[in-house]
Design an enzyme around this catalytic site. Structure first.
Site, PDB file in Angstrom:
ATOM      1  N   GLU A 272      35.132  49.560  32.191  1.00  0.00           N
ATOM      2  CA  GLU A 272      34.129  48.729  32.869  1.00  0.00           C
ATOM      3  C   GLU A 272      33.059  49.591  33.532  1.00  0.00           C
ATOM      4  OE1 GLU A 272      37.753  46.781  34.489  1.00  0.00           O
ATOM      5  OE2 GLU A 272      36.375  45.147  34.942  1.00  0.00           O
TER       6      GLU A 272
ATOM      7  N   ARG B 149      56.128  47.584  34.627  1.00  0.00           N
ATOM      8  CA  ARG B 149      57.034  48.705  34.331  1.00  0.00           C
ATOM      9  C   ARG B 149      58.390  48.507  34.992  1.00  0.00           C
ATOM     10  NH1 ARG B 149      52.313  52.834  35.749  1.00  0.00           N
ATOM     11  NH2 ARG B 149      51.905  51.056  37.094  1.00  0.00           N
TER      12      ARG B 149
ATOM     13  N   ARG C 155      49.749  36.279  40.556  1.00  0.00           N
ATOM     14  CA  ARG C 155      49.058  34.980  40.500  1.00  0.00           C
ATOM     15  C   ARG C 155      49.758  34.039  39.527  1.00  0.00           C
ATOM     16  NH1 ARG C 155      43.114  37.380  39.369  1.00  0.00           N
ATOM     17  NH2 ARG C 155      43.742  39.381  40.224  1.00  0.00           N
TER      18      ARG C 155
ATOM     19  N   ASP D  22      54.812  44.720  39.106  1.00  0.00           N
ATOM     20  CA  ASP D  22      54.468  45.757  38.126  1.00  0.00           C
ATOM     21  C   ASP D  22      55.356  45.622  36.885  1.00  0.00           C
ATOM     22  OD1 ASP D  22      54.367  48.301  36.714  1.00  0.00           O
ATOM     23  OD2 ASP D  22      53.297  49.051  38.471  1.00  0.00           O
TER      24      ASP D  22
ATOM     25  N   GLY E 276      48.068  45.776  28.635  1.00  0.00           N
ATOM     26  CA  GLY E 276      47.639  45.721  27.234  1.00  0.00           C
ATOM     27  C   GLY E 276      47.525  47.095  26.591  1.00  0.00           C
ATOM     28  N   GLU E 277      47.130  48.099  27.377  1.00  0.00           N
ATOM     29  CA  GLU E 277      46.954  49.442  26.816  1.00  0.00           C
ATOM     30  C   GLU E 277      48.253  50.241  26.793  1.00  0.00           C
ATOM     31  OE1 GLU E 277      43.725  51.450  28.912  1.00  0.00           O
ATOM     32  OE2 GLU E 277      42.593  49.579  28.877  1.00  0.00           O
TER      33      GLU E 277
ATOM     34  N   ASN F 233      32.412  49.772  43.049  1.00  0.00           N
ATOM     35  CA  ASN F 233      33.165  48.529  42.990  1.00  0.00           C
ATOM     36  C   ASN F 233      33.729  48.298  44.388  1.00  0.00           C
ATOM     37  OD1 ASN F 233      34.920  46.451  42.514  1.00  0.00           O
ATOM     38  ND2 ASN F 233      36.000  47.447  40.816  1.00  0.00           N
TER      39      ASN F 233
ATOM     40  N   ARG G 282      29.468  46.566  40.692  1.00  0.00           N
ATOM     41  CA  ARG G 282      30.230  45.441  40.164  1.00  0.00           C
ATOM     42  C   ARG G 282      30.183  44.319  41.204  1.00  0.00           C
ATOM     43  NH1 ARG G 282      36.405  44.030  40.422  1.00  0.00           N
ATOM     44  NH2 ARG G 282      36.492  42.508  38.751  1.00  0.00           N
TER      45      ARG G 282
ATOM     46  N   GLY H 204      45.538  41.729  37.107  1.00  0.00           N
ATOM     47  CA  GLY H 204      44.803  40.491  36.823  1.00  0.00           C
ATOM     48  C   GLY H 204      44.680  40.407  35.304  1.00  0.00           C
TER      49      GLY H 204
ATOM     50  N   HIS I  43      36.256  39.165  34.549  1.00  0.00           N
ATOM     51  CA  HIS I  43      36.479  40.301  33.641  1.00  0.00           C
ATOM     52  C   HIS I  43      35.417  40.390  32.548  1.00  0.00           C
ATOM     53  CE1 HIS I  43      41.099  40.100  34.585  1.00  0.00           C
ATOM     54  NE2 HIS I  43      40.483  40.939  35.382  1.00  0.00           N
TER      55      HIS I  43
HETATM   56  P1  AMP Z   1      45.301  47.169  35.812  1.00  0.00           P
HETATM   57  O1  AMP Z   1      45.124  46.024  36.754  1.00  0.00           O
HETATM   58  O2  AMP Z   1      44.540  47.025  34.556  1.00  0.00           O
HETATM   59  O3  AMP Z   1      45.118  48.514  36.475  1.00  0.00           O
HETATM   60  O4  AMP Z   1      46.831  47.128  35.356  1.00  0.00           O
HETATM   61  C1  AMP Z   1      47.871  47.396  36.272  1.00  0.00           C
HETATM   62  C2  AMP Z   1      49.200  46.953  35.696  1.00  0.00           C
HETATM   63  O5  AMP Z   1      49.383  47.497  34.388  1.00  0.00           O
HETATM   64  C3  AMP Z   1      50.384  47.472  36.505  1.00  0.00           C
HETATM   65  O6  AMP Z   1      50.716  46.606  37.527  1.00  0.00           O
HETATM   66  C4  AMP Z   1      51.458  47.542  35.467  1.00  0.00           C
HETATM   67  O7  AMP Z   1      52.091  46.284  35.432  1.00  0.00           O
HETATM   68  C5  AMP Z   1      50.733  47.784  34.178  1.00  0.00           C
HETATM   69  N1  AMP Z   1      50.853  49.163  33.706  1.00  0.00           N
HETATM   70  C6  AMP Z   1      50.123  50.211  34.029  1.00  0.00           C
HETATM   71  N2  AMP Z   1      50.515  51.331  33.392  1.00  0.00           N
HETATM   72  C7  AMP Z   1      51.535  50.971  32.642  1.00  0.00           C
HETATM   73  C8  AMP Z   1      52.389  51.659  31.740  1.00  0.00           C
HETATM   74  N3  AMP Z   1      52.242  52.975  31.525  1.00  0.00           N
HETATM   75  N4  AMP Z   1      53.355  50.939  31.113  1.00  0.00           N
HETATM   76  C9  AMP Z   1      53.473  49.630  31.345  1.00  0.00           C
HETATM   77  N5  AMP Z   1      52.691  48.921  32.184  1.00  0.00           N
HETATM   78  C10 AMP Z   1      51.746  49.577  32.830  1.00  0.00           C
END
Ligand code: AMP
Length: 388
Positions: free
Chosen positions: A375, A275, A231, A273, A323-324, A7, A83, A202, A172
């Site tokens: 992915e 968190r 964004r 972020d 989401g996870e 990627n 990718r 994203g 995505h």
């Molecule tokens: P991704 O782009 O899918 O890697 O998601 C990154 C974003 O997911 C981060 O900027 C966080 O805002 C959020 N994130 C990642 N890990 C956690 C977690 N354990 N709890 C809450 N949000 C998280």
């Protein structure tokens, strides 16, 4: 079959070495700051994690160094999957990287200049360095290629839209495709109308009807749709013109503002972020609270837009970083959807796990799942399909 998944971005290159049959990941890493001072490789394999400070003046050096690291593992690479952010008007599905396909990736690159040129260059570098290994292009837009015209067409003058290839391409797609597969496997024949929610830094939603993307929230570019880390997501398009005409901002300044300085970062004034924002909201920070409220409000609205485009829905799947991992944001979104019959099992929602799991209550009208996306595995499976 062992596949190297790459990627590439303008100054970075992520990689994973995967056995498609066993799904084992032998190694993964990221080359950072390519062409910039302070470049390094973060690499992980069975012997552990390491940060290797190394000069990476260009992508060719980065690819060579990654292969050196992989050679030490003594696991031959059978194919390489790349990718590609934007497949434009050429790729309804993944494709073997022929000369013609590479030219097409470059032709559509003005739609994603920071990614496509680097990705095409990296494919060529791989072909030149390792001519015996096949390369596959996996465009992030391919899954949305056959959306119905009512979904992809923009109501602009036809000659303008046609000349400049302006339409909804989405993004995505590889993740949404994986989420569909994993959901189907988990739910069996119960899922036909899935709203897939890839919510990370994203974020996009996809309406998937019996395995086909029929609507998605990202548009010509990945700026559209949901509020994201930095964004804007959807705002009145006239804002762009207004900021230039009345605010005195240049085209590039507006571009950077909307892509890098907006979203959760701008709303919270704290961080992009989630968190950090959740932590501040817990302590009573008002801007953090409104950031989370707006984020979940928009998400719930657009989830309904996806359901409407299928005239119904039976499953909602949360995926990607937020989401996870964020039970708080999942709960906030689902609370706003309660009027539609969505009901979470609040205990199940709090469970942390890397597996696909059901988090809705038994009497929920819609099954709500957490589906960890992958992915890289999806890309590796495409390579196996095309080269294996
Ligand atoms: P991704 O782009 O899918 O890697 O998601 C990154 C974003 O997911 C981060 O900027 C966080 O805002 C959020 N994130 C990642 N890990 C956690 C977690 N354990 N709890 C809450 N949000 C998280």
């Amino acid at each position: 079959m062992v596949v190297l998944v790459i990627n590439a971005g303008s100054s970075s290159l992520k990689y994973q070495l995967i056995d498609v049959d066993t799904q084992e990941v032998f190694a993964k890493g990221n080359c950072e700051r390519i062409g910039i001072d302070g470049s390094f490789i973060g690499h992980e394999d069975k012997s552990g994690k390491q940060k290797i400070d190394i000069s990476l003046p260009d992508h060719k050096t980065a690819v060579s160094e990654v292969f050196k690291l992989l050679e030490a593992l003594n696991i031959p690479v059978d194919g390489i999957g790349h990718r590609v952010v934007q497949g434009g008007w050429y790729f309804p599905e993944s494709a073997v990287a022929t000369k013609e396909a590479l030219a097409q990736i470059r032709e559509v690159a003005p739609l994603a200049p920071l990614h496509n040129y680097a990705e095409a260059d990296v494919i060529e570098i791989c072909q030149n360095l390792f001519p015996e290994i096949g390369n596959v292009i996996v465009p992030d837009t391919a899954f949305h290629f056959n959306m119905p015209e009512v979904a992809w067409r923009y109501p602009l003058p036809r000659e303008v839209a046609d000349k400049h290839h302006i339409r909804k391409y989405g993004a995505h797609g590889t993740s949404h495709r994986f989420i569909w597969r994993a959901t189907k496997e988990f739910m069996g024949d119960k899922t036909h109308k899935l709203v897939s929610a890839h919510i990370g830094s994203g974020a996009s939603l996809c309406a998937i009807h019996d395995g086909k993307s029929v609507e998605t929230t990202m548009g010509l570019t990945p700026l559209d749709g949901l509020i994201m880390g930095t964004r804007t997501g959807t705002i009145d398009p006239a804002t762009v013109v207004y900021l230039q005409r009345e605010g005195g901002y240049s085209v590039d300044e507006v571009d950077v503002m909307m892509n890098k300085k907006s979203g959760l970062l701008a709303l919270s004034d704290i961080s992009s972020d989630s968190r950090d924002i959740e932590e501040a909201a817990d302590k009573g920070d008002q801007k953090a609270k409104i950031a989370l409220d707006m984020f979940s409000y928009r998400a719930a609205q657009l989830i309904m837009e996806m359901a409407q485009s299928m005239e119904g829905w039976d499953t909602l799947a949360f995926s990607a970083g937020i989401g996870e991992n964020s039970d708080t944001i999942r709960r906030m979104i689902c609370e706003k959807l309660a009027w539609t019959g969505v009901k979470l099992d609040l205990e199940a929602n709090k469970v942390r796990s890397g597996d696909v799991r059901l988090i809705s209550a038994g009497d929920s009208k819609v099954a709500v799942l957490v589906v960890p996306t992958n992915e890289e595995l999806m890309i590796a499976m495409d390579v196996q399909d095309l080269l294996g």
